[in-house]
Scaffold this motif. Sequence first.
Motif, short mmCIF file in Angstrom:
data_model
loop_
_atom_site.label_atom_id
_atom_site.label_comp_id
_atom_site.label_asym_id
_atom_site.label_seq_id
_atom_site.Cartn_x
_atom_site.Cartn_y
_atom_site.Cartn_z
N ILE A 71 0.86 -1.18 0.00
CA ILE A 71 0.00 0.00 0.00
C ILE A 71 0.89 1.23 0.00
O ILE A 71 1.79 1.36 0.83
N TYR A 72 0.65 2.13 -0.96
CA TYR A 72 1.36 3.40 -1.02
C TYR A 72 0.38 4.51 -0.66
O TYR A 72 -0.71 4.60 -1.23
N LEU A 73 0.76 5.35 0.31
CA LEU A 73 -0.07 6.48 0.72
C LEU A 73 0.68 7.78 0.47
O LEU A 73 1.81 7.95 0.95
N HIS A 74 0.06 8.68 -0.28
CA HIS A 74 0.72 9.91 -0.68
C HIS A 74 0.26 11.09 0.17
O HIS A 74 -0.91 11.46 0.15
N TRP A 75 1.21 11.65 0.93
CA TRP A 75 0.96 12.87 1.70
C TRP A 75 1.52 14.02 0.89
O TRP A 75 2.74 14.14 0.71
N PRO A 76 0.67 14.91 0.34
CA PRO A 76 1.13 15.82 -0.71
C PRO A 76 1.73 17.14 -0.24
O PRO A 76 2.04 17.99 -1.07
N PHE A 77 1.91 17.31 1.06
CA PHE A 77 2.30 18.62 1.56
C PHE A 77 3.78 18.70 1.92
O PHE A 77 4.37 17.74 2.42
N ALA A 111 -1.69 9.57 -6.68
CA ALA A 111 -1.06 8.27 -6.48
C ALA A 111 -1.47 7.29 -7.58
O ALA A 111 -2.65 7.22 -7.96
N HIS A 112 -0.50 6.52 -8.07
CA HIS A 112 -0.76 5.47 -9.06
C HIS A 112 -0.76 4.12 -8.35
O HIS A 112 0.01 3.90 -7.42
N GLY A 113 -1.62 3.23 -8.80
CA GLY A 113 -1.65 1.88 -8.24
C GLY A 113 -1.76 0.84 -9.33
O GLY A 113 -2.07 1.15 -10.49
N ARG A 114 -1.49 -0.41 -8.96
CA ARG A 114 -1.67 -1.56 -9.84
C ARG A 114 -2.34 -2.67 -9.02
O ARG A 114 -1.78 -3.13 -8.03
N GLU A 152 -4.69 -0.35 -13.81
CA GLU A 152 -3.95 0.84 -13.41
C GLU A 152 -4.92 1.83 -12.80
O GLU A 152 -5.96 2.14 -13.40
N THR A 153 -4.61 2.34 -11.61
CA THR A 153 -5.46 3.34 -10.97
C THR A 153 -4.67 4.62 -10.77
O THR A 153 -3.46 4.60 -10.53
N ILE A 154 -5.36 5.76 -10.87
CA ILE A 154 -4.72 7.07 -10.70
C ILE A 154 -5.64 7.93 -9.86
O ILE A 154 -6.83 8.08 -10.15
#
Length: 378
Positions: free
Chosen positions: A8-14, A269-272, A281-283
């Motif tokens: 699991i990748y979690l993107h914190w954008p700040f 975030a991109h996922g597979r 592919e998810t975006i």
Amino acid sequence: MPEGGFGIYLHWPFCQAKCPYCDFNSHVVATVDDDAWASAFEAELDRIADLTGGRVLNSVFFGGGTPSLMKVSTVERILDRIAKHWRLANDLEVTLEANPTSIEADRFAGYRKAGVNRVSVGVQALDDKDLKALGRLHSVAEALTAVDVARSTFDRVSFDLIYARQHQDVASWRKELTQALSFDPDHLSLYQLTIEDGTAFGDRFKRGTLKGLPDEDVAADLWDVTQELCVEAELPAYEVSNHAKIGQESRHNQIYWASGDWAGIGPGAHGRLTLDGVRFETIGARAPAAWLERVKATGSGDVSKSAMNEKDVLSERILMGLRMRDGIELPSSWIDENRKNINVLADLGLLYQTHRTLRVTQSGRPVLNAIIAKLLAN
């Protein structure tokens, strides 16, 4: 589920500031509603769990942006929700990216208590003048203190350095990398500076005002020194830009390179995900406010979920897998169809084939992009 594992990748954008070389989805804001973001991450985890429940989770990665700006309570809520949904691998890796300016001993102790067991510190340079040129907010002294704090808190610590910087020569990089290796790191990510479109450096480069970038010959020499010193320090490259002691490789990144599955959660975030035998592919929505609103309004932060065809899956496997030192195993049919290009690259000493496995040689790694382009030309 693919053999590459599940993460699991979690993107914190700040971030506190936008670095001029950075093309990641990061944003500088005055305030962040941590509770709203924690709730949105929890909702996305609930949604992904409905699709992937029952899988063994191998890794969690907090990326950004600057995840070390997150409140401990936010990280704790996310990891608690993850533990409720998936079977956790015995060697589950939970990585959090950190900038030296946001590393605090108390906060790091809190992250560890919450379940983080690996930290990646964005040192980037061991030269104060170059740190300023790179737009970094920390000094060398602060960076080294941050690494010490991380190492005293976590069993596994990695840090990043960027080379092929402006006005950098081989002697100065040799001295800098030797200093980094003197700290006996378990893992180093060593990236050549790349000039990306849409960044401040990219704009300066187009205007001809980004001076002192090394030419190809100097860049090649810098690469050679990097490999030489890391091998001597028993940190060989297990991937083009990543070096580690045996057993200290990044398990999360290996999921990417080995074509495993991962859920990408957060802005941009991109996922597979392989679901019912089909790889998707998810975006996520790129703008933080738009992503947050989509989660609240529609129950999903994704703006795209598309099925990948067999050719796309195989091309991506080659693109990612050849980055690894050990290479990849490919279908016999594909190898037969591409025999001519494989032989050309092998004759040049750039590629090595054993049965169905292809791997790039040491001399081929600096020109990996050209090798991949040749293999995918058909």
